[in-house]
Design an enzyme around this catalytic site. Structure first.
Site, short mmCIF file in Angstrom:
data_model
loop_
_atom_site.label_atom_id
_atom_site.label_comp_id
_atom_site.label_asym_id
_atom_site.label_seq_id
_atom_site.Cartn_x
_atom_site.Cartn_y
_atom_site.Cartn_z
N ARG A 107 42.33 4.10 49.80
CA ARG A 107 42.95 3.48 48.63
C ARG A 107 43.27 4.55 47.60
NH1 ARG A 107 39.84 -1.48 46.07
NH2 ARG A 107 38.36 0.13 45.52
N THR A 111 46.31 3.43 41.82
CA THR A 111 47.08 2.20 42.06
C THR A 111 46.33 1.20 42.93
OG1 THR A 111 48.07 3.05 44.09
CG2 THR A 111 49.21 3.58 42.04
N ASP A 203 30.33 2.22 47.19
CA ASP A 203 31.35 2.72 48.11
C ASP A 203 30.74 2.79 49.52
OD1 ASP A 203 34.07 4.82 47.89
OD2 ASP A 203 32.89 4.68 49.72
N ASP A 206 31.00 6.22 51.43
CA ASP A 206 30.09 7.24 50.90
C ASP A 206 28.64 6.95 51.29
OD1 ASP A 206 32.05 8.79 49.73
OD2 ASP A 206 31.92 7.78 47.79
C1 PRP Z 1 37.44 1.06 51.21
C2 PRP Z 1 37.04 0.02 52.23
C3 PRP Z 1 38.36 -0.60 52.59
C4 PRP Z 1 39.10 -0.58 51.27
C5 PRP Z 1 39.01 -1.95 50.67
O1 PRP Z 1 37.94 2.18 51.80
O2 PRP Z 1 36.35 0.56 53.34
O3 PRP Z 1 39.09 0.08 53.59
O4 PRP Z 1 38.41 0.37 50.44
O5 PRP Z 1 39.75 -2.02 49.51
P1 PRP Z 1 41.05 -2.93 49.35
O6 PRP Z 1 40.69 -4.28 49.90
O7 PRP Z 1 41.25 -2.95 47.87
O8 PRP Z 1 42.19 -2.29 50.07
P2 PRP Z 1 38.30 3.51 50.97
O9 PRP Z 1 39.70 3.48 50.51
O10 PRP Z 1 37.25 3.72 49.91
O11 PRP Z 1 38.23 4.64 52.08
P3 PRP Z 1 36.96 5.29 52.80
O12 PRP Z 1 36.37 4.25 53.73
O13 PRP Z 1 37.53 6.44 53.55
O14 PRP Z 1 35.97 5.71 51.75
N1 URA Z 2 35.61 -0.16 48.83
C1 URA Z 2 34.25 0.02 48.81
O1 URA Z 2 33.70 0.82 49.57
N2 URA Z 2 33.55 -0.70 47.91
C2 URA Z 2 34.11 -1.58 47.07
O2 URA Z 2 33.39 -2.23 46.30
C3 URA Z 2 35.51 -1.75 47.12
C4 URA Z 2 36.23 -1.02 48.01
#
Ligand code: PRP
Ligand code: URA
Length: 212
Positions: A107, A111, A203, A206
């Site tokens: 994400r 935005t 997160d 993480d």
């Molecule tokens: C997180 C999560 C989803 C997304 C959800 O990923 O694992 O893929 O955010 O958010 P949304 O419903 O608003 O699209 P992130 O972008 O943090 O990536 P990562 O798993 O690599 O940390």
């Molecule tokens: N992605 C995450 O990992 N946690 C949240 O709360 C939202 C998006």
């Protein structure tokens, strides 16, 4: 939130117990990873209750009997990188032959729009049950983009498995893709101003990989 025909929210005490531990900031990486896997396995039980089966003959010590087994090449899982990776073992505990595709998406922090950076799907995925795995459904943008991508590949039986969801994310997915069956372990209250789920768990990527 209104009821959607294809959205299942578990609210099961055994799952709620594990989610309570998952949320705690005191839960370390190893326990976090194991809890994600266990919750995913419990959800898989329901998500695949209509998996195709066939009949085989089995010989017990006493007699021959006709039995039901699953059709092994009928399922693929598609973790959304990174956090979805943590759910793959949970499905494999119950369905070890599920093929694995990967969709890379993150994400944009400003935005909140999903950005795709990788896609590799198993051959023949269009004929399988394709389960998208991602622990978090926040705005729903990533899930809608992942479903769009699978539909463009010709996949018709798409399911989405999320551990924690915000109401807006469920509404976004159910409106954009009413045909997709969505399985959610727990529906949370809302998003905060940064697009994080409340109460949530922080997160997920993480916490799974120890990157912060
Ligand atoms: C997180 C999560 C989803 C997304 C959800 O990923 O694992 O893929 O955010 O958010 P949304 O419903 O608003 O699209 P992130 O972008 O943090 O990536 P990562 O798993 O690599 O940390
Ligand atoms: N992605 C995450 O990992 N946690 C949240 O709360 C939202 C998006």
């Amino acid at each position: 939130m209104k009821n959607y025909e294809n959205v299942t929210i578990f609210n099961h005490p055994l799952i709620q117990h594990k989610i309570a531990m998952l949320r705690s900031k005191d839960t370390g990486m190893k326990d976090f990873r194991e809890l994600i896997e266990e919750i995913t396995a419990l959800m898989t039980f329901e998500c695949l209750k209509d998996v195709p089966t066939r009949q085989v003959m089995v010989t017990t010590p006493l007699e021959r009997t006709e039995q039901t087994i699953v059709i092994e090449n009928s399922v693929a899982v598609i973790p959304v990188l990174r956090a979805g990776l943590g759910m793959v073992n949970g499905v494999h505990m119950l369905f070890p032959t599920a093929k694995v595709g990967h969709i890379g998406m993150y994400r944009d922090e400003e935005t909140l729009e999903p950005k795709e950076y990788y896609c590799k799907l198993p051959d023949g995925i269009e004929d399988k049950i394709a389960i998208i795995l991602d622990p978090m459904l926040a705005t729903g943008g990533s899930a809608v983009a992942a479903i769009d991508l699978l539909k463009k590949q010709g996949v018709s039986d798409i399911r989405l498995m999320n551990i924690i969801a915000a109401p807006v994310g469920v509404e976004t997915v159910a409106t954009a893709h009413p045909d997709v069956k969505v399985f959610i372990a727990c529906l949370d209250r809302q998003l905060n101003e940064n697009g994080y789920i409340l109460p949530g768990l922080g997160d997920a990527g993480d916490r799974l990989f120890g990157t912060k």
